[in-house]
Design an enzyme around this catalytic site. Structure first.
Site, mmCIF file in Angstrom:
data_model
loop_
_atom_site.group_PDB
_atom_site.id
_atom_site.type_symbol
_atom_site.label_atom_id
_atom_site.label_comp_id
_atom_site.label_asym_id
_atom_site.label_seq_id
_atom_site.Cartn_x
_atom_site.Cartn_y
_atom_site.Cartn_z
ATOM 1 N N ASN A 1 -10.089 -0.721 -0.394
ATOM 2 C CA ASN A 1 -8.641 -0.563 -0.305
ATOM 3 C C ASN A 1 -8.022 -1.096 -1.597
ATOM 4 O OD1 ASN A 1 -5.900 -0.840 0.172
ATOM 5 N ND2 ASN A 1 -6.129 -1.666 2.242
ATOM 6 N N HIS B 1 -3.532 7.025 2.129
ATOM 7 C CA HIS B 1 -3.905 5.703 1.626
ATOM 8 C C HIS B 1 -5.281 5.334 2.190
ATOM 9 C CE1 HIS B 1 -4.139 1.593 0.637
ATOM 10 N NE2 HIS B 1 -3.891 1.156 1.851
ATOM 11 N N CYS C 1 0.817 -1.229 0.000
ATOM 12 C CA CYS C 1 0.000 0.000 0.000
ATOM 13 C C CYS C 1 0.840 1.264 0.000
ATOM 14 C CB CYS C 1 -0.950 0.008 1.196
ATOM 15 S SG CYS C 1 -2.055 -1.395 1.214
HETATM 16 N N1 ACO Z 1 -18.520 -8.667 9.082
HETATM 17 C C1 ACO Z 1 -18.953 -8.848 10.336
HETATM 18 N N2 ACO Z 1 -18.121 -9.028 11.359
HETATM 19 C C2 ACO Z 1 -16.803 -9.008 11.111
HETATM 20 C C3 ACO Z 1 -16.292 -8.833 9.834
HETATM 21 C C4 ACO Z 1 -17.207 -8.656 8.768
HETATM 22 N N3 ACO Z 1 -16.829 -8.479 7.490
HETATM 23 N N4 ACO Z 1 -14.935 -8.865 9.877
HETATM 24 C C5 ACO Z 1 -14.607 -9.056 11.159
HETATM 25 N N5 ACO Z 1 -15.729 -9.162 11.911
HETATM 26 C C6 ACO Z 1 -15.838 -9.378 13.343
HETATM 27 C C7 ACO Z 1 -14.617 -10.050 13.926
HETATM 28 O O1 ACO Z 1 -14.702 -11.450 13.769
HETATM 29 C C8 ACO Z 1 -14.716 -9.641 15.382
HETATM 30 O O2 ACO Z 1 -15.634 -10.462 16.029
HETATM 31 P P1 ACO Z 1 -15.354 -10.967 17.542
HETATM 32 O O3 ACO Z 1 -15.296 -9.709 18.358
HETATM 33 O O4 ACO Z 1 -16.522 -11.832 17.815
HETATM 34 O O5 ACO Z 1 -14.041 -11.681 17.487
HETATM 35 C C9 ACO Z 1 -15.307 -8.231 15.301
HETATM 36 O O6 ACO Z 1 -15.914 -8.113 14.004
HETATM 37 C C10 ACO Z 1 -14.299 -7.132 15.474
HETATM 38 O O7 ACO Z 1 -13.141 -7.463 14.695
HETATM 39 P P2 ACO Z 1 -11.890 -6.508 14.598
HETATM 40 O O8 ACO Z 1 -10.842 -7.153 13.760
HETATM 41 O O9 ACO Z 1 -11.512 -6.042 15.967
HETATM 42 O O10 ACO Z 1 -12.535 -5.281 13.803
HETATM 43 P P3 ACO Z 1 -11.925 -3.883 13.546
HETATM 44 O O11 ACO Z 1 -12.844 -2.851 14.069
HETATM 45 O O12 ACO Z 1 -10.481 -3.791 13.922
HETATM 46 O O13 ACO Z 1 -12.015 -3.781 11.938
HETATM 47 C C11 ACO Z 1 -10.498 -3.948 10.071
HETATM 48 C C12 ACO Z 1 -11.279 -4.697 11.147
HETATM 49 C C13 ACO Z 1 -11.500 -3.214 9.208
HETATM 50 C C14 ACO Z 1 -9.698 -4.925 9.243
HETATM 51 C C15 ACO Z 1 -9.555 -2.912 10.758
HETATM 52 O O14 ACO Z 1 -8.852 -3.543 11.798
HETATM 53 C C16 ACO Z 1 -8.594 -2.252 9.820
HETATM 54 O O15 ACO Z 1 -8.966 -1.466 8.980
HETATM 55 N N6 ACO Z 1 -7.274 -2.524 10.000
HETATM 56 C C17 ACO Z 1 -6.215 -1.794 9.278
HETATM 57 C C18 ACO Z 1 -6.073 -2.251 7.869
HETATM 58 C C19 ACO Z 1 -4.892 -1.545 7.215
HETATM 59 O O16 ACO Z 1 -4.595 -0.390 7.480
HETATM 60 N N7 ACO Z 1 -4.151 -2.251 6.364
HETATM 61 C C20 ACO Z 1 -2.962 -1.677 5.775
HETATM 62 C C21 ACO Z 1 -2.980 -1.697 4.339
HETATM 63 S S1 ACO Z 1 -3.458 -3.268 3.633
HETATM 64 C C22 ACO Z 1 -2.181 -3.775 2.545
HETATM 65 O O17 ACO Z 1 -1.055 -3.401 2.676
HETATM 66 C C23 ACO Z 1 -2.554 -4.741 1.472
#
Ligand code: ACO
Length: 330
Positions: A287, A257, A116
């Site tokens: 993304n 990003h 990214c």
């Molecule tokens: N639908 C419903 N529930 C979901 C989903 C979904 N699609 N995905 C995850 N959940 C659930 C999880 O299982 C979890 O359930 P639990 O509490 O029962 O275990 C709950 O939702 C919360 O999960 P988290 O992972 O804590 O959710 P979070 O609020 O952190 O959001 C996300 C997840 C969107 C991935 C976030 O962490 C994020 O954006 N992270 C950063 C990503 C990033 O910056 N990446 C860098 C670039 S990517 C690259 O380089 C290719």
């Protein structure tokens, strides 16, 4: 690195595939909801390539549009840098596919892998090559087909990613007040497994087993990356403003990003910027990794949100982990 570099963005272009996957698409077969995806990520829909399309075909379309925008012929290009984590094939570099699509046999071409942060790395490398006097016009492309390495059974990643390409032509400037004013890059290789596709390389070559275990798909420790990204984005902003002596009010637009709308929102709050000064396309494209920043910049330029003479900041963080920030006067 922080010095005045007489390298300008002479033209930009972008391309997104036609097929739209909205959140209802995932609701039909996964335990997820439009509400969860929208509130946790900000994504409403994303694009997916059609059969016959690939990273290189999208990259070439974006490049043609950048050439048109710059009023240049392909024959004026001295180098092609393709920033991608999703190449057409493992060998050779996909930049060579792009070069062939553009009919530019003989022009040097290579891939740059910084996920990214790819466009941040690509533009910094290109600007320094221009500054060193090696090349006059460099095509830097960010293009990704993340839908092709996404596990559509994994709700924690599949809702996030989309396909897109953006291209910029970096050129030597006659005006030292214009162009790249500041750039800084970084990486932390101890965090490789935070975002990665474990198989398909020399450490774990493709086999029936790796396919059966779904090891060719992208895996991400979302929560850990999220926390790190918010802190790192703040550091990058502080460093860039301090080094240039600029204040956030002087920036016409900030282009982060697009990995999560909540991360973008924290960048906006940190800089105390009104919403119209922060570029957002995650709602429409998800993304798109190395493509997200350049696609957003291209859209902002074409819509007249940024013009010649404006100051912009671009910043990103991704797999590696890698990160980068730059400030340009357009
Ligand atoms: N639908 C419903 N529930 C979901 C989903 C979904 N699609 N995905 C995850 N959940 C659930 C999880 O299982 C979890 O359930 P639990 O509490 O029962 O275990 C709950 O939702 C919360 O999960 P988290 O992972 O804590 O959710 P979070 O609020 O952190 O959001 C996300 C997840 C969107 C991935 C976030 O962490 C994020 O954006 N992270 C950063 C990503 C990033 O910056 N990446 C860098 C670039 S990517 C690259 O380089 C290719």
């Amino acid at each position: 690195m922080s010095s005045i570099l007489p390298t300008i963005l002479r033209g930009t272009g972008s391309y997104v595939p036609r097929e739209v996957l909205d959140n209802a698409f995932f609701e039909r077969y996964l335990d997820t909801s439009d509400e969860w995806i929208l509130t946790r990520t900000g994504v409403r829909e994303r694009r997916r390539i059609a059969p016959g399309e690939s990273t290189s075909t999208m990259a070439a379309r974006a490049a043609e549009r950048a050439l048109l925008d710059a009023g240049m012929q392909g024959s004026e290009l001295d180098l092609i840098i393709l920033c991608t984590a999703t190449p057409d094939q493992p060998i050779p570099a996909t930049a060579c596919n792009v070069q062939a699509h553009l009919g530019l046999s003989g022009v040097p071409a290579f891939d740059l892998g910084a996920a990214c942060s790819g466009f941040m790395y690509g533009t910094t490398v290109a600007a320094n090559l221009v500054q060193a006097g090696l090349y006059r016009n460099i095509l830097v492309i960010g293009a990704e087909t993340l839908t092709q390495v996404t596990d559509y059974e994994d709700r924690t990643t599949c809702v996030l990613f989309g396909d897109a390409a953006g291209a910029a032509i970096l050129a030597r400037s006659e005006d030292p007040r214009q162009g790249l004013l500041y750039a800084s890059l970084g990486a932390d290789g101890t965090r490789i497994q935070d975002i990665w596709a474990p198989a398909g390389g020399s450490a774990l070559p493709a086999s029936a087993n790796t396919v059966a275990e779904r090891l060719h798909f992208l895996r991400m420790r979302g929560r850990e990356v999220y926390k790190f990204a918010v802190v790192k984005m703040m550091d990058l902003i502080d460093g860039a403003l301090k080094a240039t002596g600029l204040s956030s009010e002087q920036l016409k637009m900030v282009i982060p990003h697009q990995s999560n709308l909540r991360i973008i929102e924290s960048v906006r709050e940190k800089l105390n910027l009104p919403v119209e000064k922060i570029a957002i396309n995650i709602d429409r494209y998800g993304n798109t990794s190395a493509a997200s920043i350049i696609v957003a910049l291209d859209e902002a330029r074409k819509q007249g949100q940024v013009r010649k003479g404006d100051l912009i900041m671009m910043l990103g963080l991704g797999a590696g982990l890698t990160w980068g920030v730059s400030i340009w006067r357009l």
